[in-house]
Design an enzyme around this catalytic site. Structure first.
Site, PDB file in Angstrom:
ATOM      1  N   LEU A  65      -6.872  15.474 -20.831  1.00 43.34           N
ATOM      2  CA  LEU A  65      -5.758  15.294 -19.903  1.00 43.34           C
ATOM      3  C   LEU A  65      -6.253  14.836 -18.536  1.00 43.34           C
ATOM      4  CD1 LEU A  65      -3.731  18.508 -20.856  1.00 43.34           C
ATOM      5  CD2 LEU A  65      -3.525  16.208 -21.802  1.00 43.34           C
ATOM      6  N   PRO A  66      -5.334  14.319 -17.698  1.00 41.62           N
ATOM      7  CA  PRO A  66      -5.765  13.737 -16.424  1.00 41.62           C
ATOM      8  C   PRO A  66      -6.433  14.705 -15.446  1.00 41.62           C
ATOM      9  CG  PRO A  66      -3.556  12.965 -16.994  1.00 41.62           C
ATOM     10  CD  PRO A  66      -3.906  14.040 -17.975  1.00 41.62           C
ATOM     11  N   THR A  96     -11.780  15.920 -17.344  1.00 41.70           N
ATOM     12  CA  THR A  96     -12.618  16.179 -16.164  1.00 41.70           C
ATOM     13  C   THR A  96     -11.767  16.935 -15.157  1.00 41.70           C
ATOM     14  OG1 THR A  96     -13.848  14.146 -16.514  1.00 41.70           O
ATOM     15  CG2 THR A  96     -13.965  15.107 -14.318  1.00 41.70           C
ATOM     16  N   LYS A 171     -20.845  17.455 -14.823  1.00 42.40           N
ATOM     17  CA  LYS A 171     -20.144  16.154 -14.799  1.00 42.40           C
ATOM     18  C   LYS A 171     -19.924  15.694 -13.348  1.00 42.40           C
ATOM     19  CE  LYS A 171     -16.976  12.939 -15.675  1.00 42.40           C
ATOM     20  NZ  LYS A 171     -17.117  11.673 -16.326  1.00 42.40           N
ATOM     21  N   LYS A 246     -11.430  10.575  -7.720  1.00 48.03           N
ATOM     22  CA  LYS A 246     -11.015  11.886  -8.262  1.00 48.03           C
ATOM     23  C   LYS A 246     -12.248  12.774  -8.465  1.00 48.03           C
ATOM     24  CE  LYS A 246      -9.842  14.035 -12.561  1.00 48.03           C
ATOM     25  NZ  LYS A 246      -9.660  13.911 -13.991  1.00 48.03           N
TER      26      LYS A 246
HETATM   27  P1  NAD Z   1      -5.075   8.624 -19.289  1.00 48.44           P
HETATM   28  O1  NAD Z   1      -4.179   8.797 -18.123  1.00 48.44           O
HETATM   29  O2  NAD Z   1      -5.267   7.277 -19.893  1.00 48.44           O
HETATM   30  O3  NAD Z   1      -4.603   9.616 -20.480  1.00 48.44           O
HETATM   31  C1  NAD Z   1      -4.118  10.914 -20.276  1.00 48.44           C
HETATM   32  C2  NAD Z   1      -3.053  11.182 -21.342  1.00 48.44           C
HETATM   33  O4  NAD Z   1      -2.642  12.560 -21.252  1.00 48.44           O
HETATM   34  C3  NAD Z   1      -1.800  10.318 -21.175  1.00 48.44           C
HETATM   35  O5  NAD Z   1      -1.528   9.649 -22.400  1.00 48.44           O
HETATM   36  C4  NAD Z   1      -0.704  11.338 -20.825  1.00 48.44           C
HETATM   37  O6  NAD Z   1       0.567  10.983 -21.322  1.00 48.44           O
HETATM   38  C5  NAD Z   1      -1.241  12.584 -21.508  1.00 48.44           C
HETATM   39  N1  NAD Z   1      -0.723  13.853 -20.997  1.00 48.44           N
HETATM   40  C6  NAD Z   1      -0.630  14.268 -19.701  1.00 48.44           C
HETATM   41  N2  NAD Z   1      -0.161  15.538 -19.668  1.00 48.44           N
HETATM   42  C7  NAD Z   1       0.053  15.915 -20.948  1.00 48.44           C
HETATM   43  C8  NAD Z   1       0.532  17.119 -21.560  1.00 48.44           C
HETATM   44  N3  NAD Z   1       0.887  18.190 -20.860  1.00 48.44           N
HETATM   45  N4  NAD Z   1       0.613  17.142 -22.906  1.00 48.44           N
HETATM   46  C9  NAD Z   1       0.254  16.079 -23.646  1.00 48.44           C
HETATM   47  N5  NAD Z   1      -0.201  14.920 -23.135  1.00 48.44           N
HETATM   48  C10 NAD Z   1      -0.300  14.848 -21.798  1.00 48.44           C
HETATM   49  O7  NAD Z   1      -6.484   9.257 -18.830  1.00 48.44           O
HETATM   50  P2  NAD Z   1      -7.921   8.953 -19.480  1.00 48.44           P
HETATM   51  O8  NAD Z   1      -8.533   7.761 -18.835  1.00 48.44           O
HETATM   52  O9  NAD Z   1      -7.813   9.043 -20.956  1.00 48.44           O
HETATM   53  O10 NAD Z   1      -8.744  10.214 -18.915  1.00 48.44           O
HETATM   54  C11 NAD Z   1      -8.585  11.520 -19.490  1.00 48.44           C
HETATM   55  C12 NAD Z   1      -9.617  12.434 -18.836  1.00 48.44           C
HETATM   56  O11 NAD Z   1     -10.933  11.916 -19.081  1.00 48.44           O
HETATM   57  C13 NAD Z   1      -9.470  12.530 -17.312  1.00 48.44           C
HETATM   58  O12 NAD Z   1      -9.712  13.863 -16.930  1.00 48.44           O
HETATM   59  C14 NAD Z   1     -10.549  11.584 -16.788  1.00 48.44           C
HETATM   60  O13 NAD Z   1     -11.019  11.950 -15.508  1.00 48.44           O
HETATM   61  C15 NAD Z   1     -11.621  11.765 -17.856  1.00 48.44           C
HETATM   62  N6  NAD Z   1     -12.549  10.622 -18.005  1.00 48.44           N
HETATM   63  C16 NAD Z   1     -12.058   9.337 -18.003  1.00 48.44           C
HETATM   64  C17 NAD Z   1     -12.947   8.272 -18.149  1.00 48.44           C
HETATM   65  C18 NAD Z   1     -12.436   6.837 -18.169  1.00 48.44           C
HETATM   66  O14 NAD Z   1     -13.271   5.923 -18.063  1.00 48.44           O
HETATM   67  N7  NAD Z   1     -11.139   6.600 -18.323  1.00 48.44           N
HETATM   68  C19 NAD Z   1     -14.320   8.509 -18.293  1.00 48.44           C
HETATM   69  C20 NAD Z   1     -14.782   9.824 -18.330  1.00 48.44           C
HETATM   70  C21 NAD Z   1     -13.872  10.885 -18.182  1.00 48.44           C
END
Ligand code: NAD
Length: 299
Positions: A65-66, A96, A171, A246
């Protein structure tokens, strides 16, 4: 093969879940955005209408999740998902988030004898697609060992960082260092270019000298130096500036809470913040676009 609930199928979650399906696991998936479920359902996952449906009979629950607010609200908030989870299941939160929230959710899980680990990842969307992520796990060693057969389907390096929350701390430390290293690399390259060197030449020199670092090796921030780097495709794809901001905020909050001094991290955060002030879409660019901040006059 395991029964897994996967919650949060965004840019990272969707390819991670896809790799679990390819490895033969049975997945029940949930996302607030129903469109996020379609492609995975076609691959064999069972989509559910609510998170509580996904976790029924699950041996492992993975959330991606975000932010900490989303994680806390999912497990402890109105949905109170924790209460729906079998006590013999293992919760793996790969979002994260701040270590404090990870510890809070873990403590609540422990009171009902459900195992919890924080397991944030490094490697970005490419690593998620290729199944080459690094996982940094915080929690009991036994829980870490139990998670290995599952995490190995999504990553190649899986570390036990320490107790609950330590995965998140590892991380944020890694990403703070990455931001410092990238801004320093952009700064050095910019100085060299202004003083008549070609970015290719000075990069080659520093790669064979003591300035060598990961950004120079695989992620050169100057357009045209490396074909495969985001800099050579207008800083599209890769790891967004907004996500780096973030992670820097998480690091600086942790520093404030623990009394650690992080002046370089604070400077990197301010540089990235300034970068997002320069143009509306800078937050969406890859984080190596910090090079633009040093080269505004020449653009
Ligand atoms: P994203 O915004 O693409 O995906 C998050 C998903 O969670 C969305 O589809 C949203 O609808 C869903 N969501 C939110 N609240 C919810 C809930 N209560 N129940 C069900 N679904 C819910 O984000 P992302 O890029 O996939 O990143 C996810 C995590 O990974 C974050 O914490 C980010 O910091 C971390 N991260 C991202 C990257 C990257 O390159 N994108 C790299 C490493 C770590």
């Amino acid at each position: 093969m395991a029964q897994i609930a996967f919650i949060g199928l965004g840019n990272m979650g969707a390819p991670m879940a896809s790799n679990l399906i390819k490895a033969g696991h049975r997945l029940k998936i949930f996302d607030l955005n129903p469109a996020a479920l379609t492609a995975l359902t076609a691959q064999g996952a069972t989509s559910t209408q609510q998170a509580s449906d996904a976790v029924q009979d699950a041996e492992f629950i993975i959330s991606m999740l975000p932010s900490g607010l989303h994680v806390e609200s999912l497990y402890l908030g109105k949905t109170a998902l924790l209460k729906e989870i079998n006590s013999n299941a293992l919760i793996i939160d790969s979002s994260t988030i701040d270590a404090e929230t990870a510890r809070k959710v873990a403590a609540a899980a422990t009171t009902q004898e459900t195992a919890f680990i924080d397991a944030p990842v490094s490697g970005g969307t490419t690593g998620a697609e290729k199944g080459t992520l690094s996982f940094m796990v915080g929690g009991e060693k036994a829980h870490y060992e139990r998670s290995l057969p599952i995490l190995k389907n999504m990553g190649t390096h899986i570390f036990h960082a320490g107790d609950t929350g330590c995965g998140q701390v590892a991380k944020m430390c890694n990403n703070m260092l990455l931001a410092i290293q990238m801004t320093g690399t952009a700064e050095a390259l910019s100085l060299a270019i202004r003083n008549g060197l070609s970015p290719e030449t000075v990069s080659d020199i520093m790669l064979q000298s003591s300035g060598r670092n990961w950004s120079l090796e695989v992620y050169n921030p100057v357009p045209g130096v490396m074909d495969n780097a985001p800099a050579s495709r207008n800083y599209q794809g890769g790891f967004m500036v907004n996500l780096m901001l973030k992670d820097l905020k998480l690091a600086l909050d942790a520093a404030a809470t623990s009394g650690a001094s992080t002046p370089m991290g604070a400077l990197a955060r301010n540089l990235y913040s300034l970068h997002t002030d320069q143009a509306d879409n800078n937050g969406q660019l890859d984080f190596s676009s910090i090079f633009q901040l040093y080269n505004r006059k020449h653009q």
